[in-house]
Design a protein around this motif. Structure first.
Motif, PDB file in Angstrom:
ATOM      1  N   LEU A 120       0.833  -1.204   0.000  1.00  0.00           N
ATOM      2  CA  LEU A 120       0.000   0.000   0.000  1.00  0.00           C
ATOM      3  C   LEU A 120       0.869   1.257   0.000  1.00  0.00           C
ATOM      4  O   LEU A 120       0.654   2.176  -0.794  1.00  0.00           O
ATOM      5  CB  LEU A 120      -0.938   0.002   1.205  1.00  0.00           C
ATOM      6  CG  LEU A 120      -1.823   1.228   1.360  1.00  0.00           C
ATOM      7  CD1 LEU A 120      -2.752   1.390   0.165  1.00  0.00           C
ATOM      8  CD2 LEU A 120      -2.615   1.130   2.654  1.00  0.00           C
ATOM      9  N   ILE A 121       1.859   1.290   0.854  1.00  0.00           N
ATOM     10  CA  ILE A 121       2.749   2.459   0.931  1.00  0.00           C
ATOM     11  C   ILE A 121       3.509   2.634  -0.380  1.00  0.00           C
ATOM     12  O   ILE A 121       3.604   3.756  -0.912  1.00  0.00           O
ATOM     13  CB  ILE A 121       3.709   2.334   2.126  1.00  0.00           C
ATOM     14  CG1 ILE A 121       2.911   2.481   3.436  1.00  0.00           C
ATOM     15  CG2 ILE A 121       4.820   3.374   2.052  1.00  0.00           C
ATOM     16  CD1 ILE A 121       3.698   2.126   4.676  1.00  0.00           C
ATOM     17  N   ALA A 122       4.029   1.564  -0.934  1.00  0.00           N
ATOM     18  CA  ALA A 122       4.763   1.644  -2.202  1.00  0.00           C
ATOM     19  C   ALA A 122       3.854   2.159  -3.314  1.00  0.00           C
ATOM     20  O   ALA A 122       4.271   2.992  -4.130  1.00  0.00           O
ATOM     21  CB  ALA A 122       5.339   0.280  -2.575  1.00  0.00           C
ATOM     22  N   GLY A 123       2.621   1.689  -3.346  1.00  0.00           N
ATOM     23  CA  GLY A 123       1.673   2.154  -4.351  1.00  0.00           C
ATOM     24  C   GLY A 123       1.365   3.634  -4.208  1.00  0.00           C
ATOM     25  O   GLY A 123       1.264   4.360  -5.204  1.00  0.00           O
ATOM     26  N   CYS A 124       1.216   4.084  -2.973  1.00  0.00           N
ATOM     27  CA  CYS A 124       0.961   5.514  -2.744  1.00  0.00           C
ATOM     28  C   CYS A 124       2.150   6.352  -3.182  1.00  0.00           C
ATOM     29  O   CYS A 124       1.994   7.361  -3.875  1.00  0.00           O
ATOM     30  CB  CYS A 124       0.641   5.756  -1.264  1.00  0.00           C
ATOM     31  SG  CYS A 124      -0.987   5.152  -0.763  1.00  0.00           S
ATOM     32  N   ILE A 125       3.325   5.932  -2.796  1.00  0.00           N
ATOM     33  CA  ILE A 125       4.532   6.687  -3.158  1.00  0.00           C
ATOM     34  C   ILE A 125       4.692   6.737  -4.676  1.00  0.00           C
ATOM     35  O   ILE A 125       5.011   7.789  -5.236  1.00  0.00           O
ATOM     36  CB  ILE A 125       5.765   6.086  -2.460  1.00  0.00           C
ATOM     37  CG1 ILE A 125       5.678   6.344  -0.945  1.00  0.00           C
ATOM     38  CG2 ILE A 125       7.060   6.644  -3.046  1.00  0.00           C
ATOM     39  CD1 ILE A 125       6.692   5.593  -0.111  1.00  0.00           C
ATOM     40  N   ALA A 126       4.435   5.631  -5.354  1.00  0.00           N
ATOM     41  CA  ALA A 126       4.560   5.585  -6.821  1.00  0.00           C
ATOM     42  C   ALA A 126       3.587   6.529  -7.506  1.00  0.00           C
ATOM     43  O   ALA A 126       3.850   6.991  -8.621  1.00  0.00           O
ATOM     44  CB  ALA A 126       4.337   4.155  -7.314  1.00  0.00           C
ATOM     45  N   ARG A 127       2.477   6.822  -6.839  1.00  0.00           N
ATOM     46  CA  ARG A 127       1.442   7.691  -7.423  1.00  0.00           C
ATOM     47  C   ARG A 127       1.447   9.100  -6.824  1.00  0.00           C
ATOM     48  O   ARG A 127       0.514   9.856  -6.983  1.00  0.00           O
ATOM     49  CB  ARG A 127       0.072   7.043  -7.230  1.00  0.00           C
ATOM     50  CG  ARG A 127      -0.095   5.777  -8.053  1.00  0.00           C
ATOM     51  CD  ARG A 127      -1.306   4.973  -7.592  1.00  0.00           C
ATOM     52  NE  ARG A 127      -1.473   3.756  -8.360  1.00  0.00           N
ATOM     53  CZ  ARG A 127      -0.814   2.625  -8.153  1.00  0.00           C
ATOM     54  NH1 ARG A 127       0.104   2.545  -7.189  1.00  0.00           N
ATOM     55  NH2 ARG A 127      -1.032   1.560  -8.898  1.00  0.00           N
ATOM     56  N   ASP A 128       2.504   9.434  -6.099  1.00  0.00           N
ATOM     57  CA  ASP A 128       2.618  10.742  -5.435  1.00  0.00           C
ATOM     58  C   ASP A 128       1.458  11.020  -4.483  1.00  0.00           C
ATOM     59  O   ASP A 128       1.005  12.160  -4.346  1.00  0.00           O
ATOM     60  CB  ASP A 128       2.753  11.880  -6.452  1.00  0.00           C
ATOM     61  CG  ASP A 128       4.103  11.883  -7.133  1.00  0.00           C
ATOM     62  OD1 ASP A 128       5.091  11.509  -6.472  1.00  0.00           O
ATOM     63  OD2 ASP A 128       4.165  12.245  -8.320  1.00  0.00           O
ATOM     64  N   VAL A 129       0.963   9.974  -3.832  1.00  0.00           N
ATOM     65  CA  VAL A 129      -0.063  10.120  -2.801  1.00  0.00           C
ATOM     66  C   VAL A 129       0.673  10.249  -1.468  1.00  0.00           C
ATOM     67  O   VAL A 129       1.461   9.369  -1.111  1.00  0.00           O
ATOM     68  CB  VAL A 129      -1.002   8.896  -2.784  1.00  0.00           C
ATOM     69  CG1 VAL A 129      -1.951   8.955  -1.605  1.00  0.00           C
ATOM     70  CG2 VAL A 129      -1.773   8.808  -4.097  1.00  0.00           C
ATOM     71  N   PRO A 130       0.457  11.343  -0.734  1.00  0.00           N
ATOM     72  CA  PRO A 130       1.176  11.522   0.530  1.00  0.00           C
ATOM     73  C   PRO A 130       0.852  10.400   1.526  1.00  0.00           C
ATOM     74  O   PRO A 130      -0.295   9.995   1.665  1.00  0.00           O
ATOM     75  CB  PRO A 130       0.668  12.861   1.067  1.00  0.00           C
ATOM     76  CG  PRO A 130      -0.096  13.487  -0.028  1.00  0.00           C
ATOM     77  CD  PRO A 130      -0.463  12.434  -1.015  1.00  0.00           C
ATOM     78  N   VAL A 131       1.863   9.915   2.192  1.00  0.00           N
ATOM     79  CA  VAL A 131       1.704   8.934   3.266  1.00  0.00           C
ATOM     80  C   VAL A 131       1.863   9.671   4.584  1.00  0.00           C
ATOM     81  O   VAL A 131       2.854  10.361   4.808  1.00  0.00           O
ATOM     82  CB  VAL A 131       2.744   7.802   3.151  1.00  0.00           C
ATOM     83  CG1 VAL A 131       2.638   6.842   4.322  1.00  0.00           C
ATOM     84  CG2 VAL A 131       2.579   7.066   1.825  1.00  0.00           C
ATOM     85  N   VAL A 132       0.873   9.541   5.442  1.00  0.00           N
ATOM     86  CA  VAL A 132       0.854  10.231   6.735  1.00  0.00           C
ATOM     87  C   VAL A 132       0.984   9.185   7.836  1.00  0.00           C
ATOM     88  O   VAL A 132       0.264   8.193   7.840  1.00  0.00           O
ATOM     89  CB  VAL A 132      -0.462  11.017   6.900  1.00  0.00           C
ATOM     90  CG1 VAL A 132      -0.547  11.649   8.283  1.00  0.00           C
ATOM     91  CG2 VAL A 132      -0.594  12.073   5.813  1.00  0.00           C
ATOM     92  N   ASP A 133       1.889   9.408   8.756  1.00  0.00           N
ATOM     93  CA  ASP A 133       2.023   8.525   9.917  1.00  0.00           C
ATOM     94  C   ASP A 133       1.273   9.140  11.092  1.00  0.00           C
ATOM     95  O   ASP A 133       1.384  10.350  11.345  1.00  0.00           O
ATOM     96  CB  ASP A 133       3.492   8.347  10.302  1.00  0.00           C
ATOM     97  CG  ASP A 133       4.241   7.404   9.379  1.00  0.00           C
ATOM     98  OD1 ASP A 133       3.632   6.862   8.437  1.00  0.00           O
ATOM     99  OD2 ASP A 133       5.458   7.228   9.604  1.00  0.00           O
ATOM    100  N   ILE A 134       0.535   8.300  11.810  1.00  0.00           N
ATOM    101  CA  ILE A 134      -0.209   8.743  12.985  1.00  0.00           C
ATOM    102  C   ILE A 134       0.065   7.753  14.105  1.00  0.00           C
ATOM    103  O   ILE A 134      -0.078   6.547  13.926  1.00  0.00           O
ATOM    104  CB  ILE A 134      -1.719   8.837  12.691  1.00  0.00           C
ATOM    105  CG1 ILE A 134      -1.951   9.836  11.560  1.00  0.00           C
ATOM    106  CG2 ILE A 134      -2.486   9.229  13.951  1.00  0.00           C
ATOM    107  CD1 ILE A 134      -3.348   9.872  11.015  1.00  0.00           C
ATOM    108  N   PHE A 135       0.458   8.276  15.258  1.00  0.00           N
ATOM    109  CA  PHE A 135       0.787   7.434  16.404  1.00  0.00           C
ATOM    110  C   PHE A 135      -0.107   7.790  17.582  1.00  0.00           C
ATOM    111  O   PHE A 135      -0.378   8.962  17.837  1.00  0.00           O
ATOM    112  CB  PHE A 135       2.253   7.636  16.818  1.00  0.00           C
ATOM    113  CG  PHE A 135       3.223   7.189  15.780  1.00  0.00           C
ATOM    114  CD1 PHE A 135       3.595   5.862  15.680  1.00  0.00           C
ATOM    115  CD2 PHE A 135       3.769   8.096  14.896  1.00  0.00           C
ATOM    116  CE1 PHE A 135       4.496   5.445  14.710  1.00  0.00           C
ATOM    117  CE2 PHE A 135       4.669   7.699  13.927  1.00  0.00           C
ATOM    118  CZ  PHE A 135       5.033   6.367  13.832  1.00  0.00           C
ATOM    119  N   HIS A 136      -0.535   6.760  18.299  1.00  0.00           N
ATOM    120  CA  HIS A 136      -1.297   6.972  19.532  1.00  0.00           C
ATOM    121  C   HIS A 136      -0.301   7.219  20.652  1.00  0.00           C
ATOM    122  O   HIS A 136       0.660   6.461  20.817  1.00  0.00           O
ATOM    123  CB  HIS A 136      -2.160   5.747  19.852  1.00  0.00           C
ATOM    124  CG  HIS A 136      -3.115   6.008  20.961  1.00  0.00           C
ATOM    125  ND1 HIS A 136      -4.409   6.403  20.735  1.00  0.00           N
ATOM    126  CD2 HIS A 136      -2.959   5.963  22.295  1.00  0.00           C
ATOM    127  CE1 HIS A 136      -5.022   6.577  21.893  1.00  0.00           C
ATOM    128  NE2 HIS A 136      -4.150   6.308  22.852  1.00  0.00           N
TER     129      HIS A 136
END
Length: 109
Positions: free
Chosen positions: A11-27
């Motif tokens: 999923l992350i690789a696909g987002c990066i390949a399509r210039d979709v920002p990946v956001v990290d969220i931590f509890h």
């Protein structure tokens, strides 16, 4: 766990390949293992991506008091893909909260 790891990495690789920002969220919490100072609040070892931005949350959903809503609007993002470890709690609650506001969301299980 291997299936989860592989799905998340794809999923992350696909987002990066399509210039979709990946956001990290931590509890996080003020004390205990979820305190930032504990050293346990960190990306899983297999995650090597560079997030566009990181947010820290104190409740199940990722919108309450985090700034995520503002950041998404500023980026003109109105559709999100939600993926994480606690599908039945954090991920689902984030999807419900976002859709109630203005977002379209896809929840990965």
């Amino acid at each position: 766990f291997p299936a989860f790891r592989d799905a998340m990495l794809n999923l992350i690789a696909g987002c990066i390949a399509r210039d979709v920002p990946v956001v990290d969220i931590f509890h996080v919490a003020d004390g205990g293992p979820f305190a930032l100072e504990s050293g346990y609040v960190a990306p899983m070892a297999f995650l090597q991506h560079q997030p566009a931005v990181t947010f820290y949350k104190h409740v199940h959903n990722a919108f309450t008091d985090t700034g995520l809503d503002h950041w998404l609007r500023k980026q003109d993002i109105n559709h999100v893909i939600i993926c994480g470890m606690r599908t039945e709690q954090c991920c689902e609650t984030t999807a419900r909260r976002g859709v109630r506001s203005w977002l379209q969301s896809d929840l990965c299980q």
